[in-house]
Motif scaffolding. Structure first.
Motif, PDB file in Angstrom:
ATOM      1  N   GLY A 169       0.804  -1.217   0.000  1.00 34.78           N
ATOM      2  CA  GLY A 169       0.000   0.000   0.000  1.00 34.78           C
ATOM      3  C   GLY A 169       0.831   1.258   0.000  1.00 34.78           C
ATOM      4  N   SER A 170       2.104   1.147  -0.400  1.00 35.00           N
ATOM      5  CA  SER A 170       3.064   2.260  -0.427  1.00 35.00           C
ATOM      6  C   SER A 170       3.180   2.945   0.930  1.00 35.00           C
ATOM      7  CB  SER A 170       2.694   3.281  -1.510  1.00 35.00           C
ATOM      8  OG  SER A 170       1.469   3.931  -1.251  1.00 35.00           O
ATOM      9  N   TYR A 171       3.129   2.149   2.004  1.00 33.17           N
ATOM     10  CA  TYR A 171       3.198   2.691   3.360  1.00 33.17           C
ATOM     11  C   TYR A 171       4.635   2.837   3.843  1.00 33.17           C
ATOM     12  CZ  TYR A 171      -1.650   2.972   4.921  1.00 33.17           C
ATOM     13  OH  TYR A 171      -2.958   3.349   5.101  1.00 33.17           O
ATOM     14  N   THR A 186       1.461   7.343   3.293  1.00 35.17           N
ATOM     15  CA  THR A 186       1.186   6.479   2.164  1.00 35.17           C
ATOM     16  C   THR A 186       0.911   7.306   0.921  1.00 35.17           C
ATOM     17  OG1 THR A 186      -0.243   4.735   1.264  1.00 35.17           O
ATOM     18  CG2 THR A 186      -1.259   6.336   2.758  1.00 35.17           C
ATOM     19  N   ASN A 188      -1.065   6.079  -1.212  1.00 41.87           N
ATOM     20  CA  ASN A 188      -2.353   5.513  -1.604  1.00 41.87           C
ATOM     21  C   ASN A 188      -2.258   4.755  -2.923  1.00 41.87           C
ATOM     22  OD1 ASN A 188      -4.010   6.440   0.607  1.00 41.87           O
ATOM     23  ND2 ASN A 188      -3.772   8.504  -0.234  1.00 41.87           N
ATOM     24  N   GLU A 189      -1.116   4.116  -3.122  1.00 45.32           N
ATOM     25  CA  GLU A 189      -0.906   3.252  -4.271  1.00 45.32           C
ATOM     26  C   GLU A 189      -0.898   1.803  -3.796  1.00 45.32           C
ATOM     27  OE1 GLU A 189      -0.553   4.098  -7.404  1.00 45.32           O
ATOM     28  OE2 GLU A 189      -0.264   6.262  -7.310  1.00 45.32           O
ATOM     29  N   VAL A 190      -1.316   0.885  -4.676  1.00 45.38           N
ATOM     30  CA  VAL A 190      -1.309  -0.531  -4.285  1.00 45.38           C
ATOM     31  C   VAL A 190       0.114  -1.082  -4.272  1.00 45.38           C
ATOM     32  CG1 VAL A 190      -3.628  -0.960  -5.122  1.00 45.38           C
ATOM     33  CG2 VAL A 190      -1.698  -1.246  -6.676  1.00 45.38           C
TER      34      VAL A 190
END
Length: 332
Positions: A169-171, A186, A188-190
């Motif tokens: 989750g690009s965290y 994040t 907010n990308e998968v």
């Protein structure tokens, strides 16, 4: 015939100009992590095995250690740790000659492990798992990140109470008080972020799927992504050896190099298309990369002549909709 000749010529030239040279690992299993104490003594972990060399990789001995091992690190010449799937952490106190299983109080796949000294260390894992030890690995306690839906893929300690975790989750999450509280960022990308590195307390980088490359100049309070380093291929490992020179390793035999703190990168020729999972440099010239099918490569001149890559600038426009296209070979 002409196409076959061109392909053969390309492979020959690629191997000829490569300055990364293969070493015999003694295994065909994937190798996930490499760590060197000095130019002679190093360790590699992978599937059911931990490898050791005392002559710069000319020869490797293999210890059969149960599990799928993901990360190896040493805190001094004798004491090292390996994190593995199924909540396993191993410790060696005799320079990697033998390994003992520790009670990590977890069943999670533990993807990465980092120590700031011989007592304080952190391990990251799937399901938002973050573990900490303050007694050299004898006991491990969970830290609540509040993100059970994130699989953490790497951990970086920049101080005894300051840690960073990256994941799906690009965290990117950070604590400055030993894990009591966490701040999360994040895109907010998968796409996942596989690795994180810092030049100093303020300047750091994170990379991951599809060539994403993020930077921070204020100790992780903000992150910016201005370009992709590759089109479609993933970087799994990032190692800086000083404030300017760093190396990235990833899919399809890619090893990139920067000599100006990540502003620009060039691509070194490796002579292989195997996926790399880890790169480790002991200085600007000498280093190793490991990956699929027991692949170990070594360079003694920083990878030799590099080839400048074109950076893929990101648009500032906000998309009005998202459409899911076929994106092989990248995972969703």
């Amino acid at each position: 015939m002409r196409a076959a000749f061109l392909i053969s010529a390309f492979i020959f030239l690629n191997a000829t100009y490569s300055q990364w040279f293969a070493q015999n690992s003694g295994t065909i299993n994937e190798l996930k992590s490499v760590y060197f104490l000095n130019s002679n003594t190093g360790f590699i972990c992978g599937y059911y095995s931990v490898l050791k060399t005392t002559n710069g990789g000319q020869n490797w001995s293999i210890s059969q250690v149960e599990g799928r091992h993901n990360c190896v690190t040493f805190v001094n010449s004798n004491t090292g740790f390996v994190s593995s799937d199924s909540g396993k952490i191993y410790r060696s106190t005799n320079a990697g000659n033998s390994w003992e299983a520790l009670n990590a109080n977890s069943n999670s796949h533990l993807t990465s492990i980092s120590f700031i000294n011989d007592q304080i260390g952190v391990a990251s894992g799937y399901g938002g798992v973050a573990l900490k030890t303050t007694d050299g690995g004898s006991s491990w306690n969970g830290m609540s990140t509040g993100l059970p839906f994130v699989d953490f893929l790497s951990v970086k300690m920049t101080g005894s109470s300051e840690y960073y975790l990256t994941g799906t989750g690009s965290y990117i999450v950070k604590t400055t008080n030993g894990g009591a509280n966490w701040n999360a960022f994040t895109l907010n990308e998968v796409n996942p972020l596989f690795t994180i590195e810092f030049l100093n307390a303020n300047t750091g980088f994170a990379t991951g799927c599809c060539g994403m490359f993020l930077t921070t100049t204020n100790a992780g309070n903000n992150w910016t992504m201005n370009y992709y380093l590759s089109l479609g291929f993933t970087f799994k490992s990032l190692k800086f050896i000083n404030n300017t020179t760093g190396f990235l390793a990833g899919d399809n035999g890619m090893i990139f190099r920067t000599t100006n703190a990540g502003a620009w990168w060039d691509s070194t020729v490796t002579g292989t298309d195997q996926n790399f999972y880890s790169v480790f440099m002991i200085d600007a010239n000498t280093g190793w990369a490991v990956g699929n099918y027991g692949t170990i490569l070594k360079t003694t001149n920083g990878g030799g002549t590099g080839y400048t890559i074109g950076l893929n600038q990101l648009s500032n426009e906000v998309p009005s909709e998202f459409i899911l296209f076929q994106n092989y070979p990248n995972p969703f």
